[in-house]
Design an enzyme around this catalytic site. Structure first.
Site, PDB file in Angstrom:
ATOM      1  N   SER A 142       0.854  -1.176   0.000  1.00  0.00           N
ATOM      2  CA  SER A 142       0.000   0.000   0.000  1.00  0.00           C
ATOM      3  C   SER A 142       0.896   1.234   0.000  1.00  0.00           C
ATOM      4  CB  SER A 142      -0.893  -0.039   1.249  1.00  0.00           C
ATOM      5  OG  SER A 142      -1.673   1.129   1.347  1.00  0.00           O
ATOM      6  N   LYS A 158      -3.024   5.019  -2.558  1.00  0.00           N
ATOM      7  CA  LYS A 158      -4.010   5.804  -1.823  1.00  0.00           C
ATOM      8  C   LYS A 158      -4.397   6.999  -2.686  1.00  0.00           C
ATOM      9  CE  LYS A 158      -4.096   3.575   2.127  1.00  0.00           C
ATOM     10  NZ  LYS A 158      -5.349   3.022   2.690  1.00  0.00           N
ATOM     11  N   ASP A 176      -7.229   3.071  -3.276  1.00  0.00           N
ATOM     12  CA  ASP A 176      -7.986   3.112  -2.013  1.00  0.00           C
ATOM     13  C   ASP A 176      -8.242   4.559  -1.625  1.00  0.00           C
ATOM     14  OD1 ASP A 176      -9.106   2.748   0.475  1.00  0.00           O
ATOM     15  OD2 ASP A 176      -7.362   1.753   1.370  1.00  0.00           O
ATOM     16  N   GLU A 202     -11.197   0.742  -3.802  1.00  0.00           N
ATOM     17  CA  GLU A 202     -11.511   0.423  -2.407  1.00  0.00           C
ATOM     18  C   GLU A 202     -12.148   1.614  -1.697  1.00  0.00           C
ATOM     19  OE1 GLU A 202      -7.999  -1.075  -0.522  1.00  0.00           O
ATOM     20  OE2 GLU A 202      -8.823  -0.948   1.501  1.00  0.00           O
ATOM     21  N   ASP A 208     -13.937  -1.771   2.559  1.00  0.00           N
ATOM     22  CA  ASP A 208     -12.987  -1.973   3.651  1.00  0.00           C
ATOM     23  C   ASP A 208     -13.644  -1.445   4.939  1.00  0.00           C
ATOM     24  OD1 ASP A 208     -10.874  -2.037   5.404  1.00  0.00           O
ATOM     25  OD2 ASP A 208      -9.616  -0.594   4.367  1.00  0.00           O
ATOM     26  N   LYS A 242     -10.485  -6.975   7.436  1.00  0.00           N
ATOM     27  CA  LYS A 242      -9.579  -6.545   8.505  1.00  0.00           C
ATOM     28  C   LYS A 242     -10.045  -7.287   9.754  1.00  0.00           C
ATOM     29  CE  LYS A 242      -7.421  -2.686   6.625  1.00  0.00           C
ATOM     30  NZ  LYS A 242      -8.058  -1.359   6.484  1.00  0.00           N
ATOM     31  N   GLY A 283      -4.456  -4.337   5.938  1.00  0.00           N
ATOM     32  CA  GLY A 283      -3.380  -4.116   6.900  1.00  0.00           C
ATOM     33  C   GLY A 283      -3.646  -2.872   7.716  1.00  0.00           C
TER      34      GLY A 283
HETATM   35  C1  NPQ Z   1      -6.505   0.794   4.525  1.00  0.00           C
HETATM   36  N1  NPQ Z   1      -4.272   0.258   5.541  1.00  0.00           N
HETATM   37  O1  NPQ Z   1      -6.502  -0.147   3.754  1.00  0.00           O
HETATM   38  C2  NPQ Z   1      -5.515   0.949   5.695  1.00  0.00           C
HETATM   39  C3  NPQ Z   1      -5.410   2.309   6.154  1.00  0.00           C
HETATM   40  C4  NPQ Z   1      -4.715   2.511   7.466  1.00  0.00           C
HETATM   41  C5  NPQ Z   1      -2.166  -0.588   4.727  1.00  0.00           C
HETATM   42  O2  NPQ Z   1      -3.456   0.920   3.567  1.00  0.00           O
HETATM   43  C6  NPQ Z   1      -3.211   2.835  12.248  1.00  0.00           C
HETATM   44  C7  NPQ Z   1      -4.329   1.996  12.265  1.00  0.00           C
HETATM   45  C8  NPQ Z   1      -2.757   3.332  11.086  1.00  0.00           C
HETATM   46  C9  NPQ Z   1      -4.979   1.718  11.081  1.00  0.00           C
HETATM   47  C10 NPQ Z   1      -2.956   3.572   8.663  1.00  0.00           C
HETATM   48  C11 NPQ Z   1      -3.354   0.272   4.550  1.00  0.00           C
HETATM   49  C12 NPQ Z   1      -3.398   3.045   9.876  1.00  0.00           C
HETATM   50  C13 NPQ Z   1      -4.520   2.244   9.886  1.00  0.00           C
HETATM   51  C14 NPQ Z   1      -3.624   3.292   7.497  1.00  0.00           C
HETATM   52  C15 NPQ Z   1      -5.159   1.961   8.670  1.00  0.00           C
HETATM   53  O3  NPQ Z   1      -7.385   1.609   4.373  1.00  0.00           O
HETATM   54 MG    MG Z   2      -8.512   0.526   2.880  1.00  0.00          MG
END
Ligand code: NPQ
Ligand code: MG
Length: 367
Positions: A135, A163, A189, A214, A239, A263, A291
């Protein structure tokens, strides 16, 4: 088994690069670790809350408070506890799924270690390694984005997720397609940054053949996603909207998505995550594992989940080095674009006590 005590640790892990989404930006991961001390031995979990409530309503000090004041006393008072009993025992407390998930996971880890069984075996894994996606946060410039994607592809990542937000969508996706070609497995995303009025803008993404888009709209807007799904050829993936097996069932019934990002922390743990997986499989809906900047403890459990049959798309489980120079477990590494699923008892990883102590900023024992 009985729960004797629960230890909470707050650890600060500096990120190798700042991570920015449409909703927030961070330079380090302040993580909350849970250690369950049971009559059958101990178990660990990563409580995936952020330090601030900027991604999910739950946040670190809120999770600590609800565990200390309600959840842990209820578990300690229960005559018998197993992972499967955690949600029923904690049902008098509404919400707080991520805090509950962490407690369930730590107890499951203890239980499986005592039985000498891995998370992967327990959950029903069908593969011993999973393809790794990455990501990419919102960078300062297009050149920086291209450089980052190039670096990740050189390392072997099998799928790139970018993103996006209003003002940073069509141009970065076009630039990546022009530079790396049509065959690159690419997805975007938005973390809920658009409104239904943005539909024409989002439709402009259709020409780039993304694997999926996403969470374009707010988490609660299942109807908006259902409408958008009919307007776009790009598959919609949810998500933030997938907060429980029930929410997933509702989203599928409404046609709000054709792919699901699971998640485990948000749906209430690995048992609920497996239920969402099974539900999606029954509807022919592919899933992948998201993640939340997990430490190695959470990454290990996510790898086991992502080894289930219907996880047919690469997830956001990256090598440790994507996020951290130093982690509280031995690092996960890429091998031919894949990460091995741990095979040892429980999560299959052990925390490194010296690193853990050095990175800990707060510790409390609840009993
Ligand atoms: C998502 N994750 O898919 C999330 C966004 C995200 C890897 O893109 C702390 C807790 C920090 C949750 C940063 C990825 C975070 C978090 C990003 C979730 O939307
Ligand atoms: Mg996401």
């Amino acid at each position: 088994m009985k729960i004797e005590a629960v230890e909470l640790r707050v650890v600060r892990l500096p990120l190798v690069t700042a991570f920015r989404t449409s909703q927030s930006s961070q330079d380090d991961r302040v993580a909350l670790l849970v250690r369950a001390q049971t009559t059958d031995g101990e178990g660990w979990a990563d409580c995936a809350v952020g330090e601030a409530p900027s991604y999910e309503p739950e946040f670190l000090s809120g999770a600590r408070a609800v565990m200390a004041e309600y959840l842990v006393p209820m578990l300690v008072a229960a005559p018998v506890v197993s992972a499967a009993r955690v949600h029923p025992v904690l049902a008098p407390v509404k919400g707080h799924q991520m805090a509950k998930a962490a407690l369930e996971t730590a107890i499951l880890d203890a239980e499986l270690r005592a039985r000498q069984m891995s998370f992967a075996q327990y959950l029903g894994a069908v593969r011993d390694r999973v393809p790794a996606g990455v990501s990419v946060g919102i960078p300062g410039s297009l050149a920086e984005l291209i450089g980052q994607v190039e670096g990740y592809l050189e390392q072997g990542y099998r799928r790139i997720k970018v993103k996006i937000e209003p003002g940073w969508d069509v141009e970065p996706i076009r630039a990546i397609r022009e530079r790396f070609g049509q065959d690159l497995a690419l997805q975007a995303d938005a973390n809920g940054a658009y409104t239904p009025a943005s539909a024409p803008r989002l439709r402009a993404l259709d020409e780039f053949g993304l694997l999926l888009l996403e969470q374009p709209l707010a988490a609660g807007d299942l109807l908006g996603h259902a409408d958008l799904a009919r307007l776009l050829t790009t598959p919609i993936c949810l998500d933030e909207s997938i907060t429980s097996p029930l929410a997933a069932a509702t989203a599928l019934r409404l046609g709000a998505c054709s792919v699901v990002n699971i998640k485990p922390a948000r749906v209430g743990g690995y048992l609920a995550a497996r239920a969402v997986h099974d539900l999606c499989a029954a509807h022919g809906i592919p899933v992948w594992c998201g993640g939340m900047l997990e430490t190695g403890v959470g990454r290990a459990a996510n790898l086991a989940l992502a080894a289930l049959e219907n996880f047919t798309l690469p997830g956001d489980i990256s090598a440790t080095a994507r996020y951290f120079a130093e982690d509280i477990t031995p690092p996960f590494v890429l091998d031919d674009g894949h990460i091995a699923v741990p095979t040892g008892p429980g999560t299959g990883v052990d925390v490194l006590p010296d690193v853990l102590d050095r990175l800990t900023t707060h510790r409390e024992v609840l009993s």
